[in-house]
Design an enzyme around this catalytic site. Structure first.
Site, PDB file in Angstrom:
ATOM      1  N   VAL A  91      -0.978  -1.318  -4.527  1.00 46.37           N
ATOM      2  CA  VAL A  91      -2.285  -0.351  -4.233  1.00 46.37           C
ATOM      3  C   VAL A  91      -1.651   0.960  -3.989  1.00 46.37           C
ATOM      4  CG1 VAL A  91      -4.460  -0.328  -3.342  1.00 46.37           C
ATOM      5  CG2 VAL A  91      -3.297  -2.269  -3.461  1.00 46.37           C
ATOM      6  N   GLY A 133       3.642  -0.210  -1.244  1.00 54.96           N
ATOM      7  CA  GLY A 133       3.653  -0.751  -2.489  1.00 54.96           C
ATOM      8  C   GLY A 133       5.175  -0.638  -3.184  1.00 54.96           C
ATOM      9  N   VAL A 168       0.732  -1.068  -0.025  1.00 50.31           N
ATOM     10  CA  VAL A 168      -0.006  -0.024   0.026  1.00 50.31           C
ATOM     11  C   VAL A 168       0.827   1.206  -0.055  1.00 50.31           C
ATOM     12  CG1 VAL A 168      -1.825   1.092   1.314  1.00 50.31           C
ATOM     13  CG2 VAL A 168      -2.034  -1.054   1.240  1.00 50.31           C
ATOM     14  N   CYS A 169       0.859   1.974  -0.914  1.00 53.23           N
ATOM     15  CA  CYS A 169       1.502   3.210  -1.079  1.00 53.23           C
ATOM     16  C   CYS A 169       2.909   3.127  -1.134  1.00 53.23           C
ATOM     17  CB  CYS A 169       1.049   4.391  -0.299  1.00 53.23           C
ATOM     18  SG  CYS A 169       1.473   5.912  -0.363  1.00 53.23           S
ATOM     19  N   GLN A 170       3.528   3.750  -0.229  1.00 48.26           N
ATOM     20  CA  GLN A 170       5.029   3.532   0.010  1.00 48.26           C
ATOM     21  C   GLN A 170       5.311   2.059   0.269  1.00 48.26           C
ATOM     22  OE1 GLN A 170       6.678   4.472   4.024  1.00 48.26           O
ATOM     23  NE2 GLN A 170       8.498   5.602   2.804  1.00 48.26           N
TER      24      GLN A 170
END
Length: 360
Positions: free
Chosen positions: A173, A153, A149-151
């Site tokens: 994501v 990811g 998720v975000c960082q």
């Protein structure tokens, strides 16, 4: 006739209903508590590994968990992973559990001052790699499906390039790939941060400072407007307990921004935001080349159409790096956080993830 200068002050209706809404919200505030189904698998100091067992048994023919039913989640260091399991009806993790997936969640532990000099490569080696190895052992799987998720990811993609033998599939994501896209306001700010001036020996980067940076990206809608909106709901008589509880849970999550390990933070900003090394395939970590063009790992790239933190163009750049036969994408008409708390997203994204990793 009243005395000179004396007059009765008319009631301020705006102030009145704001005060009433504050009382309504304060009554709904409660400390976050995780799903009772989760259990601690390992504590590695820098991070902790939790298991959320599947709530539906899909592996009826065997006592072990099939690899297609195991999902390992890497969250960002900024904020906390509680947004993935915010409340009973707002939990993407719970939705995944009900689809028969066993979830392993790696949670970062807020850094101590003694850990301020640990760089990004060492952080990933001491945390992510150890957690993946432990999850493989715990689930009896040789390879895992990684959702970042975000960082997180970014971390999962880097890990897959460094340890492809441990990764079955990837699900980044709202993950930035090209950090220099035109409409990336956060990137334009961060690129010119004087990092050396922030670095103080034995000190980490204050989380509250980062929280204020994120709020300033949309100062009106992330501060004044949302409070006026919730006050308006209160005045209109829509004092639904669930609305208030969700609002306060989100507020607590937004303002619970842990400090960032200083050297790791500096490495991340320099390598990704300033050098854009991931996108240019020039990134090296722990002496290893991190080239997303090399591992042939099935990838489902999920991004938000209205994301103000990670513009869609930044996420979609992954298609330029991953072999075409491995790349799949899914655009969701929501924002960065809406990906995990909007009902439309929760009704669609978990099923898409489950379907993808089972088809690999």
């Amino acid at each position: 006739m009243t005395a000179a200068g004396a007059h009765s002050s008319p009631e301020n209706p705006t102030a009145s209903y704001i005060e009433e809404s504050v009382e309504w919200l304060q009554a709904a505030a409660a400390p976050w508590s995780p799903s009772p189904s989760r259990c601690l698998v390992a504590d590695f100091g820098l991070c902790q590994l939790y298991r959320y067992p599947a709530l539906v048994d899909t592996d009826t023919s065997t006592s072990t968990i099939a690899a297609r039913n195991v999902l390992f989640i890497v969250y960002a260091m900024v904020n906390t992973a509680s947004i993935l399991d915010l409340r009973d009806k707002l939990s993407i993790i719970q939705r995944l559990q009900w689809l028969g997936l066993t979830i392993y969640l790696m949670e970062w532990v807020p850094p101590q001052s003694s850990q301020s000099n640990i760089g990004l490569a060492e952080y990933l080696e001491q945390s992510l790699h150890r957690c993946v190895e432990k999850a493989c052992q715990d689930s009896a799987a040789d390879r895992l499906n990684l959702m970042g998720v975000c960082q997180g990811g970014v971390f999962s993609l880097c890990y897959a390039a460094m340890y492809p033998e441990r990764v079955r599939s990837l699900v980044p994501v709202v993950t930035p790939i090209n950090f220099h896209t035109e409409n990336d306001t956060l990137s334009r700010w961060v690129r010119y941060v004087p990092l050396d001036e922030l670095m103080v020996s034995g000190m980490n980067i204050p989380g509250q400072m980062l929280a204020q940076v994120f709020i300033m990206l949309k100062p009106m809608s992330l501060s004044v407007k949302k409070y006026l909106d919730i006050a308006k709901r209160s005045r209109q008589g829509t004092e639904d307990a669930e609305i208030a509880e969700t609002f306060m849970a989100m507020e607590q999550w937004i303002h619970n921004t842990p400090d960032q390990p200083a050297a790791c933070f500096k490495d991340f900003v320099e390598k990704f935001y300033q050098q854009n090394a991931l996108y240019h395939s020039s990134l090296h970590l722990a002496g290893r080349a991190v080239d997303l063009r090399q591992p042939n790992i099935p990838t489902l790239n999920i991004y938000a159409k209205n994301d103000h933190l990670v513009p869609p163009e930044s996420s979609k750049a992954l298609q330029e790096l991953i072999p075409a036969h491995c790349y799949h994408s899914l655009e969701i008409p929501t924002g960065h956080i809406g990906m995990f708390v909007s009902q439309k997203s929760l009704n669609y994204v978990p099923q898409a993830i489950a379907d993808f990793i089972r088809q690999v």
